[in-house]
Design an enzyme around this catalytic site. Structure first.
Site, PDB file in Angstrom:
ATOM      1  N   HIS A   1      65.243  72.950  80.802  1.00  0.00           N
ATOM      2  CA  HIS A   1      66.858  72.820  80.613  1.00  0.00           C
ATOM      3  C   HIS A   1      67.202  73.463  79.410  1.00  0.00           C
ATOM      4  CE1 HIS A   1      70.764  71.146  81.262  1.00  0.00           C
ATOM      5  NE2 HIS A   1      70.640  70.555  80.414  1.00  0.00           N
TER       6      HIS A   1
ATOM      7  N   CYS B   1      71.960  76.580  83.659  1.00  0.00           N
ATOM      8  CA  CYS B   1      72.056  76.294  82.258  1.00  0.00           C
ATOM      9  C   CYS B   1      72.070  77.210  81.223  1.00  0.00           C
ATOM     10  CB  CYS B   1      71.525  74.824  81.859  1.00  0.00           C
ATOM     11  SG  CYS B   1      69.520  75.079  82.151  1.00  0.00           S
TER      12      CYS B   1
END
Length: 823
Positions: free
Chosen positions: A783, A303
């Site tokens: 994340h 990500c």
């Protein structure tokens, strides 16, 4: 050369000569360019999946909690593994004549055999490529330790009880590791969020060199967590039963009482789902589709890469360089485009901007549930080749571990710089000059230096929080809870004004140990940093990752009122002022032992031919107390010596910053090698430098002198040498950094001053157009998502989900991207 998924519209055409794959749109181009006629055409259609539980209502089986630190493997983190039916045939160009595998049986033996063999090889090659893809990743595969077979164990008569352990130094009773050489029980590492241990087991290894330790509480008849400090990884110890029995531990009777390292890491990764604010998961978001609104598949912790590339392809420079002339890039691509930087970046950019892959992901249920909200998941693109290419050879970006988005952005900009030696360079959009002005407080004389930068790092002054009373009250309650054994209360988030961060960046910094050439002594000086140019696009990093008083890394939980518009014109550098005197240009005194005669030292204006280099006899006097302080924090001795040497004995803070900036260097713990210490000055043989590394750097437009200097400064590590040369353009002031390198043979006196790097300049007024946010306690876990403003509408890009943003969390970002407002 568009390498497409087989399930894409039109299927995949694989060249039966080179095994390269093309979409229906690009196969004609390859045929015309190469004359290749035969392609294997593979099409896949999705099987309809049966509902697992007719009573569940959703058609989706309940998701099992992961039990393995793995991706796409039974028990690991879920990866949507679609089921497909595959159809294979041979297609002959230019007429696209189709030959099914059944048709082959009627062909002459020699044709049938050759084609059948080629088809079989292609299908086998495909299965190999799948194993290389990061759809599957097993983070639990451990290698046998090189120390296991011959591990020396001390006959000290020590017997370890089956329970009741505590650290022999701090008496901690959890996260305990027993050294397998002498049975010492000590606590493990401190984690980024402050939990874990106090580093005593690690410090003990650094004192003794005893390499293996087992985590107490994880020992079962099936094995245990064994860590090798020397190999810096979890390992297998095939002799573990006998290594444990040496200290009276019977593996067969032990039960698990502590979470394994795998379970701890799974818990960290599962916390991604809790961070609702940044992902805007509290509301149902409206999915978006179309050009520039394409999702990217997460290839297992990728990500950080997805967020950075989404933002970069919003910037006109990158669109123009890689997408506007994509036909030219594809036509000029080499015969193996998989290894061509320009082709792979263009392919990714086209995939993101064209809208061809911005389509809803097919609903896994048999019957589409028309009443359900659209999920926002897209087919999207999987940047596998791109990730493999930009990460190749890099110790971090080639792995499937989470990485720092800021470090990846700089890594990618470096790659763009290397690959744009001629023609348009899109990284110029970010490039700017920083002016540093140092004023000697004793003589009031000044020194001006300029350096190139791409990112503004904004400090977070925690003492400027506007909710300080609330924070102090929460800290008081936390201490009360800690003393009473109660669970700690939820801490409030510190509110920091953006103006305070900007002030912290621009206020003068006091240098206490500045060596002044005007007074020929150490004195106090002030350093002021200003913009010598303003870039078209300004990247601001909020320095959320910092260190506590005990040097334990931590992330600051802060909310900053980052503005939509920004005026930095007040921070423009003014240059030398009228009547201001400059400090004399004299090299500082060398670090040396007092009994050595000094022949000379390479100052900022020395050159490689000059014989006034460091004498090979010189050995620097290193501040032992600073070296000791660093060693006590658990860093290798040689790394501590290098930190003190390279920061010129300027104190613990500077040395610590050096350590933190170089921890990932491959030669971090290698012995300190002094410039020129390998042989006499002026006679260092160039052959000691890898010729291929020199050639690579020279091909980027630098001179051989500069390439030599960069490699010597970085122990011949090519990646670091290139990074060094781009971050030390101002240090190379005695060498011309021009497109073709400088002409050889010019004497120092006759050399013209360098023209300096190309920067754009303009007004310092900006507007916010994107930001990247990080969730988690460290850049190495958690994340990333990004928010980008498209046509006055904020859009959230969360891997494959692309939706209209309802409440963009602008106060919680990590990297902010501004573009210049042209009045």
């Amino acid at each position: 050369m568009m390498m497409l998924e087989k399930e894409s519209e039109g299927g995949l055409y694989v060249c039966m000569n080179s095994f390269l794959g093309f979409g229906s749109k690009y196969v004609d181009r390859h045929h015309a360019k190469t004359g290749q006629r035969a392609y294997l055409h593979i099409t896949r259609t999705r099987k309809t999946q049966k509902e697992d539980d007719p009573n569940s209502g959703s058609g989706d089986p309940p998701k099992k909690k992961p039990t393995r630190l793995a991706i796409g493997i039974e028990g690991g983190f879920d990866v949507e593994q679609e089921q497909y039916e595959e159809e294979v045939k041979v297609v002959l160009f230019p007429d696209r004549q189709e030959v099914t595998l059944d048709d082959l049986s009627s062909m002459p033996d020699v044709v049938r055999e050759r084609v059948s063999l080629s088809v079989a090889e292609l299908q086998a090659a495909d299965s190999v490529s799948h194993t290389l893809q990061v759809q599957q990743w097993d983070g639990e595969v451990r290698q046998e330790s090189k120390h296991a077979a011959e591990l020396k164990q001390l006959d000290n008569g020590l017997k370890i009880p089956p329970s009741g352990w505590k650290c022999e130094v701090c008496e901690l009773q959890e996260n305990l590791w027993m050294n397998l050489t002498d049975g010492k029980v000590l606590c493990g590492r401190r984690y980024f969020d402050g939990s874990g241990g106090n580093n005593h087991a690690l410090l003990y290894y650094q004192q003794t060199g005893y390499p293996l330790a087992v985590k107490l509480g994880t020992i079962t008849p099936d094995g245990a967590d064994v860590y090798s400090y020397d190999e810096d990884d979890m390992v297998l110890d095939s002799k573990l039963p006998e290594h444990l029995s040496h200290f009276g531990i019977d593996m067969m009777t032990m039960e698990k009482t502590e979470r394994t390292m795998t379970e701890l890491e799974i818990a960290v990764n599962q916390r991604v789902g809790e961070w609702e604010v940044i992902q805007e998961s509290g509301t149902t978001l409206r999915p978006l589709w179309g050009p520039g609104l394409t999702g990217m598949k997460n290839l297992g912790n990728s990500c950080y890469l997805n967020s950075v590339m989404q933002v970069l392809f919003t910037i006109p420079d990158f669109q123009t360089k890689y997408v506007s002339n994509i036909d030219k890039i594809f036509d000029e691509a080499p015969s193996d485009p998989t290894q061509d930087f320009k082709t792979q970046v263009a392919k990714l950019g086209y995939g993101l901007l064209s809208g061809e892959y911005s389509k809803p992901a097919p609903d896994p249920a048999d019957e589409p549930n028309t009443s359900a909200e659209p999920r926002g998941d897209q087919v999207g693109i999987a940047p596998r080749m791109f990730k493999a290419l930009v990460g190749r050879g890099h110790p971090e970006f080639s792995t499937n571990r989470q990485q720092d988005a800021q470090e990846f952005l700089l890594h990618f900009i470096n790659m763009v710089e290397r690959n744009c030696r001629s023609g348009m360079n899109p990284s110029e959009a970010f490039r700017f000059l920083v002016e540093e002005k140092i004023v000697c407080q004793q003589s009031q004389k000044a020194k001006y230096t300029q350096r190139v930068d791409y990112i503004v790092q904004l400090p977070v002054p925690m003492d400027q929080a506007t909710n300080m009373d609330e924070l102090q009250e929460a800290e008081r309650r936390r201490e009360e809870a800690e003393s009473s054994g109660a669970p700690p209360p939820v801490a409030p988030r510190a509110q920091i004004p953006f103006a305070a961060c900007l002030a912290a960046l621009s206020e003068p910094e006091t240098l206490t140990d500045f060596w002044s050439s005007a007074v020929q002594a150490k004195t106090t000086a002030t350093k002021t940093t200003r913009f010598a140019s303003f870039p078209d696009h300004l990247v601001i990093q909020i320095k959320k990752f910092t260190f506590g008083l005990d040097w334990v890394p931590k992330k600051l939980d802060v909310s900053i009122d980052v503005p939509e518009t920004l005026d930095l014109n007040a921070l423009r550098a003014m240059g030398q002022q009228p009547g201001e005197e400059l400090l004399p240009e004299v090299a500082p005194p060398p670090l040396m032992t007092p009994d050595v005669e000094v022949k000379g030292i390479l100052g900022s204006h020395g050159n490689e031919e000059d014989d006034s280099l460091y004498s090979p006899l010189l050995s620097p006097v290193l501040d032992d107390s600073t070296v000791s302080q660093l060693c006590e924090m658990g860093f290798p001795l040689e790394a501590c010596r290098k930190a003190v040497y390279y920061t010129g004995n300027t104190g613990i803070d500077a040395a610590m910053n050096w350590v933190m900036g170089h921890m990932d260097d491959p030669d971090f713990a290698a012995p300190l090698v002094l410039p020129g210490s390998s042989s006499a000055p002026g006679t260092t043989p160039t052959e000691s430098l890898p010729e291929e590394h020199l050639a690579t750097i020279v091909s980027m437009g630098f001179s051989r002198d500069q390439a030599t200097r960069a490699l010597r400064a970085t122990n011949n590590v090519l990646e670091r040498a290139v990074d060094w040369i781009f971050s030390h353009l101002d240090d190379l002031e005695s060498m011309d950094v021009s497109e073709g390198g400088r002409s050889e043979g010019g004497s120092e006196a006759s050399r013209e001053p360098p023209p300096g790097p190309r920067v754009r300049d303009g007004t310092g007024k900006y507007e916010l157009f994107a930001f990247i946010s990080h969730m988690g306690s460290s850049t190495m876990c958690g994340h990333y998502v990004c928010h980008i403003k498209k046509d006055q509408q904020w859009v959230i890009f969360n891997d494959q989900k692309v939706c209209a943003s309802e409440k963009p969390p602008k106060d919680l970002g990590y990297l902010y991207f501004y573009r210049r407002v042209v009045e």
